[in-house]
Design a protein around this motif. Structure first.
Motif, short mmCIF file in Angstrom:
data_model
loop_
_atom_site.label_atom_id
_atom_site.label_comp_id
_atom_site.label_asym_id
_atom_site.label_seq_id
_atom_site.Cartn_x
_atom_site.Cartn_y
_atom_site.Cartn_z
N ASN A 70 46.17 33.74 35.75
CA ASN A 70 46.83 34.18 36.91
C ASN A 70 45.93 34.52 38.23
O ASN A 70 46.03 35.24 38.90
N LEU A 71 44.80 33.65 38.28
CA LEU A 71 43.92 33.53 39.18
C LEU A 71 44.34 32.81 40.58
O LEU A 71 44.98 31.71 40.12
N THR A 72 44.29 33.27 41.59
CA THR A 72 45.08 32.74 42.86
C THR A 72 44.04 31.43 42.96
O THR A 72 43.13 31.20 42.75
N THR A 73 44.46 30.55 43.99
CA THR A 73 43.94 29.29 44.49
C THR A 73 42.67 29.78 45.08
O THR A 73 41.48 28.89 44.81
N LYS A 74 42.38 30.61 45.96
CA LYS A 74 41.30 31.23 46.62
C LYS A 74 40.27 31.66 45.55
O LYS A 74 39.00 31.44 45.54
N GLU A 75 40.83 32.29 44.62
CA GLU A 75 39.73 32.91 43.52
C GLU A 75 39.16 31.64 42.69
O GLU A 75 37.85 31.65 42.46
N ILE A 76 39.98 30.56 42.06
CA ILE A 76 39.55 29.59 41.32
C ILE A 76 38.60 28.85 42.20
O ILE A 76 37.71 28.45 41.75
N ALA A 77 38.94 28.61 43.76
CA ALA A 77 38.03 27.75 44.34
C ALA A 77 36.66 28.43 44.55
O ALA A 77 35.66 27.69 44.33
N THR A 78 36.72 29.60 44.77
CA THR A 78 35.57 30.62 44.61
C THR A 78 34.73 30.48 43.42
O THR A 78 33.53 30.36 43.40
#
Length: 113
Positions: A70-78
């Motif tokens: 459940n990681l957000t798009t922004k978290e995955i990108a980071t």
């Protein structure tokens, strides 16, 4: 007798929390160990994915783990050192590969698998 059972369940719960924390830490570090660790913890996840699409690459499997967590798009990108737009594109390509309808919440889909 009841106390022993409660302690056992608490120990089980503590172990699960520890493993979840370890997996989340590996994900945040973009560690190459993430895939193998997740395979040990949840082998059914990969067999279900394989039944849907047997030709997933390791990089796609790792991306599936991020979504399962459940990681957000922004978290995955980071964590993966790419742009949020690149993550959106990967989500869309994965949707097509796994035949996930566009009106289905991809996070819910991965939680249900």
């Amino acid at each position: 007798m009841r106390n022993e059972k409660t302690e056992f369940n608490l120990e089980d719960l503590n172990q699960k929390i520890f493993v979840q924390d370890e997996i989340l830490t590996l994900a945040k570090e973009n560690s190459p160990r993430l895939l193998n660790k997740f395979r040990l913890v949840d082998p059914d996840f990969f067999s279900k994915l394989s039944a849907i699409q047997p030709n997933l690459k390791n990089s796609e499997l790792i991306f599936c783990i991020y979504l399962k967590l459940n990681l957000t798009t922004k978290e995955i990108a980071t964590y993966t050192f790419v742009t949020p737009k690149a993550i959106q594109n990967r989500k869309n390509r994965l949707r097509k590969k796994l035949n996930i309808a566009s009106d289905v919440d991809i996070y819910k889909w991965f939680n249900d698998i």
